[in-house]
Design a protein around this motif. Structure first.
Motif, PDB file in Angstrom:
ATOM      1  N   CYS A 220       0.851  -1.207   0.000  1.00 24.84           N
ATOM      2  CA  CYS A 220       0.000   0.000   0.000  1.00 24.84           C
ATOM      3  C   CYS A 220       0.877   1.244   0.000  1.00 24.84           C
ATOM      4  O   CYS A 220       0.888   2.023   0.945  1.00 24.84           O
ATOM      5  CB  CYS A 220      -0.923  -0.018   1.208  1.00 24.84           C
ATOM      6  N   THR A 221       1.589   1.442  -1.060  1.00 25.32           N
ATOM      7  CA  THR A 221       2.595   2.505  -1.118  1.00 25.32           C
ATOM      8  C   THR A 221       2.013   3.886  -1.399  1.00 25.32           C
ATOM      9  O   THR A 221       2.748   4.868  -1.419  1.00 25.32           O
ATOM     10  CB  THR A 221       3.671   2.173  -2.165  1.00 25.32           C
ATOM     11  N   SER A 222       0.708   3.996  -1.608  1.00 27.60           N
ATOM     12  CA  SER A 222       0.080   5.309  -1.796  1.00 27.60           C
ATOM     13  C   SER A 222      -0.324   5.939  -0.469  1.00 27.60           C
ATOM     14  O   SER A 222      -0.752   7.095  -0.441  1.00 27.60           O
ATOM     15  CB  SER A 222      -1.162   5.184  -2.685  1.00 27.60           C
ATOM     16  N   LEU A 223      -0.204   5.199   0.624  1.00 30.96           N
ATOM     17  CA  LEU A 223      -0.615   5.720   1.932  1.00 30.96           C
ATOM     18  C   LEU A 223       0.164   6.975   2.301  1.00 30.96           C
ATOM     19  O   LEU A 223       1.392   6.992   2.221  1.00 30.96           O
ATOM     20  CB  LEU A 223      -0.396   4.672   3.027  1.00 30.96           C
ATOM     21  N   THR A 224      -0.560   8.004   2.734  1.00 34.50           N
ATOM     22  CA  THR A 224       0.068   9.211   3.264  1.00 34.50           C
ATOM     23  C   THR A 224      -0.194   9.338   4.763  1.00 34.50           C
ATOM     24  O   THR A 224       0.574   9.986   5.464  1.00 34.50           O
ATOM     25  CB  THR A 224      -0.422  10.484   2.546  1.00 34.50           C
ATOM     26  N   GLU A 225      -1.288   8.749   5.245  1.00 34.41           N
ATOM     27  CA  GLU A 225      -1.595   8.766   6.675  1.00 34.41           C
ATOM     28  C   GLU A 225      -2.054   7.382   7.108  1.00 34.41           C
ATOM     29  O   GLU A 225      -2.944   6.804   6.489  1.00 34.41           O
ATOM     30  CB  GLU A 225      -2.701   9.778   7.000  1.00 34.41           C
TER      31      GLU A 225
ATOM     32  N   HIS B 106       8.059   3.321   2.719  1.00 33.37           N
ATOM     33  CA  HIS B 106       6.800   3.957   2.299  1.00 33.37           C
ATOM     34  C   HIS B 106       7.049   5.467   2.296  1.00 33.37           C
ATOM     35  O   HIS B 106       6.692   6.180   3.220  1.00 33.37           O
ATOM     36  CB  HIS B 106       5.664   3.597   3.257  1.00 33.37           C
ATOM     37  N   THR B 107       7.683   5.940   1.258  1.00 31.02           N
ATOM     38  CA  THR B 107       8.182   7.319   1.230  1.00 31.02           C
ATOM     39  C   THR B 107       7.081   8.377   1.142  1.00 31.02           C
ATOM     40  O   THR B 107       7.330   9.536   1.418  1.00 31.02           O
ATOM     41  CB  THR B 107       9.163   7.516   0.066  1.00 31.02           C
ATOM     42  N   LYS B 108       5.854   7.998   0.783  1.00 28.07           N
ATOM     43  CA  LYS B 108       4.755   8.969   0.726  1.00 28.07           C
ATOM     44  C   LYS B 108       4.092   9.172   2.083  1.00 28.07           C
ATOM     45  O   LYS B 108       3.330  10.120   2.260  1.00 28.07           O
ATOM     46  CB  LYS B 108       3.707   8.524  -0.290  1.00 28.07           C
ATOM     47  N   LEU B 109       4.388   8.306   3.026  1.00 31.66           N
ATOM     48  CA  LEU B 109       3.768   8.368   4.349  1.00 31.66           C
ATOM     49  C   LEU B 109       4.156   9.667   5.046  1.00 31.66           C
ATOM     50  O   LEU B 109       5.336   9.984   5.187  1.00 31.66           O
ATOM     51  CB  LEU B 109       4.219   7.167   5.172  1.00 31.66           C
ATOM     52  N   GLN B 110       3.162  10.449   5.476  1.00 30.56           N
ATOM     53  CA  GLN B 110       3.403  11.709   6.168  1.00 30.56           C
ATOM     54  C   GLN B 110       3.074  11.621   7.652  1.00 30.56           C
ATOM     55  O   GLN B 110       3.674  12.312   8.462  1.00 30.56           O
ATOM     56  CB  GLN B 110       2.575  12.829   5.528  1.00 30.56           C
ATOM     57  N   VAL B 111       2.081  10.804   7.995  1.00 29.02           N
ATOM     58  CA  VAL B 111       1.679  10.624   9.388  1.00 29.02           C
ATOM     59  C   VAL B 111       1.615   9.138   9.683  1.00 29.02           C
ATOM     60  O   VAL B 111       0.958   8.385   8.962  1.00 29.02           O
ATOM     61  CB  VAL B 111       0.295  11.264   9.672  1.00 29.02           C
TER      62      VAL B 111
END
Length: 195
Positions: A104-109, A126-131
């Motif tokens: 699930c590499t689109s996860l941001t939160e 998971h480089t898109k993860l922000q939170v």
């Protein structure tokens, strides 16, 4: 108690957002009848129910936002079949393994606190993860992002984490919550310019 949701949703093919928090539904059949017709959903709240299985969501491939906290979920099956998912809340469940989230590499939160996790390393890179909130679990280590990433907030409080050294290259990191752990040093966090 409503047990047949098909009549409610049979003409809702274009429905974008659905909030069924607190409906007290538990069976996959209930959920399946809801989502059989709601394939255009992008936001879904099924929190505060007795949901044990997320597999009926597999057909909701447009979902970008899913709140399934405060249920009885023990596995996160089908979540990896939601390629557009950016926001995922699974806190207060019975989840012990999130290996399936590796894809699930689109996860941001991601909010997955108060579960039974012993590892969140499936989130490595998971480089898109922000939170990332994985507080109140039984985890021993923090994920590692080899090439840095967009992580801004990480909450790993109330775990058994000994080191946060893997966070050294997180240039966007602004908040680190690691209270009530077994930390021996936090020196590498000084390399994070926004802390």
């Amino acid at each position: 108690k409503v047990t047949d949701f098909s009549f409610m949703f049979s003409n809702c093919e274009g429905l974008d957002t659905l909030d069924v928090a607190g409906f007290k539904t538990s069976s996959a059949t209930d959920l399946q009848s809801m989502f059989e017709y709601c394939t255009a959903l992008t936001k879904l709240n099924v929190s505060y129910n007795s949901v044990v299985d997320l597999s009926p969501l597999a057909s909701c491939t447009n979902l970008t936002w899913l709140h399934a906290g405060n249920n009885s979920i023990s596995t996160v099956t089908a979540v990896d079949q939601l390629p557009n998912l950016q926001y995922l809340a699974l806190s207060y469940n019975n989840i012990a393994d999130i290996a399936i989230l590796k894809n699930c590499t689109s996860l941001t939160e991601l909010y997955i606190s108060n579960n039974l996790l012993t590892s969140v390393t499936a989130l490595n890179d998971h480089t898109k993860l922000q939170v990332l909130d994985f507080a109140h679990n039984d985890d021993h280590e923090v994920p590692y992002w080899q090439n840095g990433g967009d992580l801004r907030i990480i909450d790993g409080s109330y775990n058994r984490i000994e080191s946060v050294d893997t966070l050294w290259n997180m240039n966007s990191l602004t908040y680190v919550y690691m209270d009530y752990n077994e930390l021996t040093a936090v020196g590498n966090l000084a390399k994070c310019p926004n802390l």
